[in-house]
Design a protein around this motif. Structure first.
Motif, mmCIF file in Angstrom:
data_model
loop_
_atom_site.group_PDB
_atom_site.id
_atom_site.type_symbol
_atom_site.label_atom_id
_atom_site.label_comp_id
_atom_site.label_asym_id
_atom_site.label_seq_id
_atom_site.Cartn_x
_atom_site.Cartn_y
_atom_site.Cartn_z
ATOM 1 N N VAL A 313 12.460 2.673 6.403
ATOM 2 C CA VAL A 313 11.687 3.151 7.545
ATOM 3 C C VAL A 313 11.091 1.955 8.285
ATOM 4 O O VAL A 313 10.458 1.092 7.690
ATOM 5 N N VAL A 316 5.605 1.147 10.967
ATOM 6 C CA VAL A 316 4.558 0.800 10.028
ATOM 7 C C VAL A 316 3.440 1.820 10.088
ATOM 8 O O VAL A 316 3.047 2.410 9.105
ATOM 9 N N THR B 13 9.735 -8.243 5.756
ATOM 10 C CA THR B 13 9.761 -6.960 5.070
ATOM 11 C C THR B 13 8.629 -6.913 4.062
ATOM 12 O O THR B 13 8.407 -7.877 3.333
ATOM 13 N N PHE B 14 7.912 -5.805 4.029
ATOM 14 C CA PHE B 14 6.846 -5.631 3.049
ATOM 15 C C PHE B 14 7.277 -4.639 1.985
ATOM 16 O O PHE B 14 7.873 -3.612 2.291
ATOM 17 N N ALA B 15 6.937 -4.948 0.732
ATOM 18 C CA ALA B 15 7.150 -3.986 -0.344
ATOM 19 C C ALA B 15 5.884 -3.153 -0.457
ATOM 20 O O ALA B 15 4.810 -3.687 -0.667
ATOM 21 N N ASN B 20 10.305 -0.149 0.967
ATOM 22 C CA ASN B 20 10.227 -1.323 1.829
ATOM 23 C C ASN B 20 9.972 -0.931 3.276
ATOM 24 O O ASN B 20 10.518 0.041 3.767
ATOM 25 N N VAL B 21 9.145 -1.712 3.937
ATOM 26 C CA VAL B 21 8.867 -1.464 5.341
ATOM 27 C C VAL B 21 9.184 -2.729 6.124
ATOM 28 O O VAL B 21 8.703 -3.811 5.782
ATOM 29 N N VAL B 22 10.009 -2.592 7.130
ATOM 30 C CA VAL B 22 10.337 -3.738 7.976
ATOM 31 C C VAL B 22 9.265 -3.834 9.053
ATOM 32 O O VAL B 22 9.148 -2.965 9.907
ATOM 33 N N ALA B 23 8.459 -4.898 9.005
ATOM 34 C CA ALA B 23 7.354 -5.027 9.956
ATOM 35 C C ALA B 23 7.786 -5.807 11.192
ATOM 36 O O ALA B 23 7.354 -5.524 12.303
#
Lengths: 336, 558
Positions: A313, A316, B13-15, B20-23
């Motif tokens: 996803v 954010v 990318t943040f875990a 996972n989130v692609v910032a």
């Protein structure tokens, strides 16, 4: 149904954890679960009664080494060590239940009222809590043991002596934590919004503050339990505990085995000792890992070391885009 | 012009607990020396993450890909040692909240010297001399004396100056300013923007300015990159972007920015409506304040703090009064006093016919059903353990209109529909809603009992511009539909202008000006109102340059 299971306290944390924290939690839950199971099933598991000295073949004999009829040997008093250890877990569980039940209710209610209402009531309660903090647990337990049992030792006399002394010391701990949380939540906008709606004080306290303030309870709960076990064992070791004919108790068995240690009779002290250590360790591990997992800064997560898959996803914040705010919320929901 | 930083195909990318989130997604940007690049975007667009990556300030859970070339070295994957050598010398950072960026137990001189001594052998005296010099250059008066002051002895704007001085002292080629004016009042913001402009002109530093405020962008930026959902959707010079935005998102973003001078027509239409429907202002006002004084008690021996000082105003039925002021002006205190959350200490405040001076909670409780309250922070105004429907039903249950949440559900659904939220949202928990949705639910809750007075305390200041526009529109619609009187509190003149029939300007607890939007904003009489109005940056670089000049003249006259 599946969802219900995932929301249960420990199950949720298990799914959330990774690495060492997960290992700690699993070890803690396993040990604690095993302990509770043994305590509940003691009558089925124990080969003999806790105060049994002889069977059809005659008396057991004192200080019999492990093996044969007595898997872990017998004590100086002629009891079967394995049976005493198993029955002892039942006494320990009883102390935990009584101590936690007594202190959690009083501590939480006092903390909530004191924190929310404030004023002179709050100041008085805080001073009393501080004074109780300074009181040594074991001394209190000894006084309580003498007062309750009046010199006679019985199962419930011993259990309550340990439980009450733990209760007295732990009420301030629950009190302080709940009071601090209440003070914080009192400033939150949702409490103010309940106030402008015209909600009564009682409704605000119990509907809006109480449930939000109980986040840290599981942590004190585990500390409280392990301290209860240690105090019971300490009382028994000092000779203020429960007589062997009333119930099995690890501290008493340790006390009786002091002289055995120097004469090479190891089995009478090692097994009750290990039992105490394991129970306290198990409960503490659960508490520690719950604490770490509850704090997002301490919680470790799996690193994103693979290239993000196309299904990841991208959004954010669900409110970030006016275009697909609703979609993003749905996506979050779907994942939860 | 030399290239200072080159960001190529950056991906962060943040875990998280939810996977996972692609910032930041494939971002390519560059900054030349002496240039201000503004990165604009709403919350969650990845603008701050992009900037923090340049200094290697990301948390452990982040994984970075791509390249950031700063003076010939790639910052990504650099060892902590080498990163430390770069920070401060090649690139420095200015944080959003000056009061938390400074350590309260050290003097500002010590904190500036700390940065100097970390990068070279400098004697204590030399470092101090340099600190005094830089404090003077960022516009702190009497730097020789104030170098030994602690952070709490400075005002918010001065603290931000100190933070900028700390960033400038090693003369870095690049300054990353993350929302440097968001926490400041609008008059102070104008001064800090001037200082940043001087950083570029006098110190020759390149600046990456992260902001969500289009006015700030128009004021300072040479080039603008618009970020949305982790991607750069548009990059152009400031003039080109504001005059001819290309991407639909940029266009929508610009259209959503509230502008002064649009409210007059709306207010006139509302007055016409009221006259037509027969509800004129002859009815008794819902709120009357006469010489209202609110004091907060001081600590032992000290005198109390007078937050509101002899204020007079009134709100007629169906009228929207906009209350404007900067932080500490007492605007929120007045709102809380009307809602019965803060006791008044002098004068008189009549709310719906009840005198608030010395009122008891018991006699005020029935009045509460006639007052709605919308709070500033949508994140904390709902009990996190109750569903939205339960929260909206609370006032109905408390005032005995419904027995429990289930029987109040039909009414809650109606209310949610009135604020344009789907019925199904009633079953969600507050954290499952976005900020704008939560604020709409908050409106629904405040309107549950159909109050005749609504107090809205900065209801949109925590929201993104585009979301703010929708919430404000909804507020106007509901006001028309339900006809409640409202006190609308805000620090933003443009927002107040959009909604209010009359505007009152507060300054240091006193009401300095009151009138219709046209009177107050068209021809302000009080010098404070004039300065407030001139300080507000407008999203148009050409017009903003003129306004800047105007503000400079105003300041000279003071």
């Amino acid at each position: 149904m599946n969802n219900f299971w995932r929301r249960l306290p420990i199950v949720r944390q298990l799914r959330q954890s990774v690495g060492l924290q997960r290992g700690m939690l699993i070890a803690g839950v396993t040990i604690t679960g095993f302990f509770i199971l043994v305590a509940v099933l003691a009558p089925l598991l124990a080969p003999y009664g806790f105060s049994q000295l002889k069977d059809a073949d005659g008396t057991f004999g004192a200080q019999v080494p492990p093996g044969g009829k007595h898997l872990l040997g017998t004590t100086v008093g002629g009891y079967d060590v394995l049976s005493r250890v198993i029955w002892g877990s039942q006494t320990a569980l009883e102390v935990i239940v009584v101590a936690v039940l007594l202190s959690i209710f009083v501590g939480v209610i006092l903390g909530l009222v004191s924190g929310y209402i404030g004023g002179w009531l709050d100041r008085t309660l805080v001073v009393i809590a501080d004074a109780v903090y300074a009181f040594p647990t074991l001394l209190l337990a000894i006084v309580a043991a003498i007062a309750i049992s009046g010199g006679q030792s019985s199962l419930w006399g011993g259990v309550f002596a340990a439980a009450i002394s733990i209760t007295v010391v732990y009420i301030p701990q629950y009190f302080r934590v709940i009071r601090a949380e209440t003070l914080r939540i009192k400033q939150e906008a949702y409490v103010e919004s309940a106030k402008v709606i015209g909600s009564s004080t009682g409704r605000i306290m119990f509907r809006h503050v109480l449930r939000n303030a109980t986040r840290t309870i599981p942590l004190i709960f585990t500390l409280n339990s392990s301290d209860a076990v240690l105090t019971l064992a300490g009382l028994g070791f000092l000779g203020f505990g429960i007589e062997p004919t009333a119930a099995a108790e690890w501290g008493y068995d340790l006390n009786r085995s002091i002289s055995d240690v120097t004469s090479g009779i190891w089995w009478t002290s090692v097994f009750p000792g290990v039992a105490i250590v394991l129970v306290v360790l198990g409960i503490t591990l659960v508490g520690e890992s719950l604490n770490d997992l509850a704090d997002p800064r301490l919680r470790t997560r799996r690193r994103a070391d693979v290239l993000p898959s196309p299904t990841a996803v991208t959004s954010v914040a669900p409110g970030g885009s006016p275009l697909d705010a609703d979609l993003a919320v749905d996506a979050l929901e779907g994942r939860a | 012009m030399s290239r200072v930083v080159d960001i190529e195909n950056l991906e962060v990318t943040f875990a998280t607990d939810g996977g996972n989130v692609v910032a930041v997604d494939d971002v390519t940007l560059s900054v030349d020396s002496g240039e201000v690049l503004a990165i604009v975007g709403e919350s969650g667009s990845g603008k701050t993450v992009t900037a923090k990556t340049i200094l290697g300030l990301l948390p452990e859970t982040a994984t970075t890909r791509g390249a950031i070339v700063l003076n010939g070295t790639d910052v990504i994957g650099l060892s902590p040692e080498k990163l430390r050598a770069i920070r401060g010398v090649d690139v420095a950072m200015v944080f959003q909240e000056p009061s938390t960026a400074l350590n309260p137990v050290f003097t500002v001189g010590w904190q500036i010297a700390e940065g100097l001594r970390a990068h070279g052998r400098l004697s204590r005296g030399a470092a101090r001399a340099k600190a005094i010099d830089i404090l003077g250059r960022v516009g702190i008066p009497e730097p020789e004396k104030r170098v030994d002051y602690y952070p709490h002895q400075f005002s918010g704007g001065q603290k931000q100056r100190v933070v900028i001085a700390m960033a400038l002292v090693l003369e870095p080629e690049l300054i990353v300013a993350d929302e440097p004016t968001t926490a400041l009042d609008v008059t102070v913001q104008a001064e800090i923007l001037d200082l940043l402009r001087r950083c570029r002109d006098e110190f020759g530093a390149a600046i990456i300015l992260i902001t969500h405020n289009m006015g700030v962008v128009a004021d300072l930026a040479d080039r603008v990159a618009v970020m949305f959902d982790g991607k750069v959707v548009e990059e152009a010079t400031a003039e080109a972007l504001f005059s001819k935005p290309q991407h639909p998102y940029t266009q929508r973003l610009l259209a959503a920015v509230p502008r002064i001078g649009t409210g007059g027509a709306r207010a006139a239409a509302r007055v016409a409506d009221r006259v037509a429907s027969g509800t004129t202002n002859t009815a008794a006002p819902v709120v009357v304040a006469r010489d209202l004084v609110i004091e907060y008690p001081g600590r032992f021996g000290r005198s109390g703090f007078r937050a509101v000082d002899s204020v007079n105003f009134s709100i007629s039925p169906g009228e929207v009064l906009g209350l404007v002021g900067e932080s500490g002006s007492g605007k929120t205190t007045i709102g809380r006093a009307i809602g019965g959350l803060t006791k008044i200490t002098g004068g008189s405040l009549r709310v719906l016919g009840h005198e608030m001076l010395g009122i008891r909670e018991r006699s005020f409780k029935p009045v509460r059903s006639d007052i709605g309250f919308v709070f500033q922070d949508p994140a904390s105004s709902f009990n996190p353990l109750l569903t939205i429907a339960e929260c909206v039903a609370e006032p109905l249950i408390v005032h005995g209109r419904a027995r429990d949440a289930a029987s109040a559900r039909p009414r809650a659904d109606e209310l949610l529909e009135a604020v344009q939220l789907p019925r199904a949202y009633g079953d969600r928990y507050p954290h499952e809603l976005s900020g704008g949705q939560r604020q709409r639910a908050s409106l629904a809750r405040s309107l549950a009992l159909e109050p005749s007075l609504l107090i809205a305390d900065e209801p949109t200041s925590a929201l993104d511009v585009s979301v703010q526009a929708r919430v404000l529109e909804l507020f106007a619609e509901l006001q028309k539909q339900f006809g409640f009187a409202a006190l609308f509190i805000s620090h933003d003149l443009a927002v107040v202008d959009m909604l209010s029939d009359r505007i009152a300007v507060l300054w240091q607890g006193r009401l300095v000006e009151e009138g219709t939007g046209d009177e107050v904003l068209g021809a302000p009489k009080h010098p404070y109102t004039q300065r407030l109005l001139a300080s507000l940056p407008v999203p148009d670089p050409v017009e903003q340059a003129q306004r800047r000049e105007q503000l400079r003249l105003l300041r000279q006259n003071d």
